[in-house]
Design an enzyme around this catalytic site. Structure first.
Site, short mmCIF file in Angstrom:
data_model
loop_
_atom_site.label_atom_id
_atom_site.label_comp_id
_atom_site.label_asym_id
_atom_site.label_seq_id
_atom_site.Cartn_x
_atom_site.Cartn_y
_atom_site.Cartn_z
N HIS A 134 -34.19 -99.29 -26.37
CA HIS A 134 -34.58 -100.33 -25.22
C HIS A 134 -35.25 -99.45 -23.95
O HIS A 134 -35.91 -100.03 -23.37
CB HIS A 134 -33.40 -101.22 -24.77
N ASP A 141 -34.50 -107.73 -27.69
CA ASP A 141 -33.42 -108.73 -28.09
C ASP A 141 -33.94 -110.16 -27.88
O ASP A 141 -34.29 -110.39 -26.78
CB ASP A 141 -32.29 -108.34 -27.50
N GLU A 200 -28.77 -105.92 -36.88
CA GLU A 200 -28.74 -106.59 -35.81
C GLU A 200 -29.56 -107.84 -36.10
O GLU A 200 -31.10 -107.41 -36.06
CB GLU A 200 -28.85 -106.07 -34.23
N HIS A 203 -32.51 -107.97 -32.85
CA HIS A 203 -33.28 -106.80 -32.27
C HIS A 203 -34.44 -106.51 -33.30
O HIS A 203 -34.37 -106.19 -34.24
CB HIS A 203 -32.30 -105.38 -32.32
#
EC number: 3.4.13.22
Length: 234
Positions: A134, A141, A200, A203
């Protein structure tokens, strides 16, 4: 070191720019700011210029499939200091959930808990060769909302530290809509060139080390490098 962190970064110098939030649904106030994360005078709602263009394309693709649905942005740019804050916050949550005393944890207990935390949180590395995704402005996200702004049920919350966070957790449960909803999000993001984090459902990335590593996994005959490294918000 995770496998994707071995990918070479050839920084392209593309600017970090504000996301046009009016085109998306937004988590407000920002979830990590509510916890006290140290953003200072920076904003989490920034991405690299080309990543925003791709995100707008993904939104257009979503509305071709579900005219009343929108992408909701949960988190985007994250300074390394915020990454460290969230790692520490999640560590404290795990300690509390296991009814442990943070002042008397053994080294072994700390190691076990931090490995749990790193299942969903990247190491807040200060090394420019291994930036948290990030911090590059190339990871985001996301989830989806319907016409009324209600969240589309994905079967688990973003940042949930459990097996339910795995994208395919519900693949063999056709009686529940969660996997189908996750696939809609995946498909529209893939249509714009993004890749999804293997562990995830929320993400996605485009141009960072994880993206390059995933591209190379999909096509071993090519060697993709990352074009975005860690960037300081200006």
């Amino acid at each position: 070191m995770k496998p994707y962190q071995k990918i070479q970064i050839l920084e392209c110098g593309e600017p970090l720019v504000p996301i046009p939030l009016e085109q998306f649904a937004v988590e407000s106030p920002h979830p990590y700011e509510k916890l006290g994360a140290p953003y200072g005078d920076t904003s989490p709602y920034y991405l690299r210029e080309s990543v925003i263009a791709a995100l707008i394309s993904a939104q257009a693709e979503l509305q071709q499939r579900h005219a009343d649905w929108r992408i909701q942005i949960f988190d985007a740019y994250r300074p390394v200091a915020v990454q460290q804050f969230m790692v520490d916050h999640t560590f404290a949550e795990v300690v509390q959930s296991q009814k442990l005393d943070p002042d008397t944890l053994s080294d072994d207990q700390r190691d076990v808990i931090i490995q749990q935390v790193y299942q969903i949180w990247a190491v807040p590395s200060p090394n420019p060769k291994t930036p948290p995704p990030h911090s590059t402005g190339a990871a985001i996200d996301l989830t989806l909302v319907d016409a009324t702004g209600q969240l589309i049920d994905m079967g688990s919350a973003i940042d949930e530290l459990s097996p339910r966070s795995h994208p395919d957790y519900y693949v063999n449960q056709p009686d529940k809509p969660y996997h189908e909803h996750r696939q809609v999000l995946r498909d529209v993001m893939y249509s714009a060139g993004f890749c999804r984090h293997p562990g995830e459902w929320w993400h996605f990335c485009l141009g960072d080390q994880m993206w390059a590593w995933l591209c190379n996994q999909d096509n071993p005959t090519v060697s993709v490098t990352a074009r975005y490294g860690r960037v300081a918000h200006k």
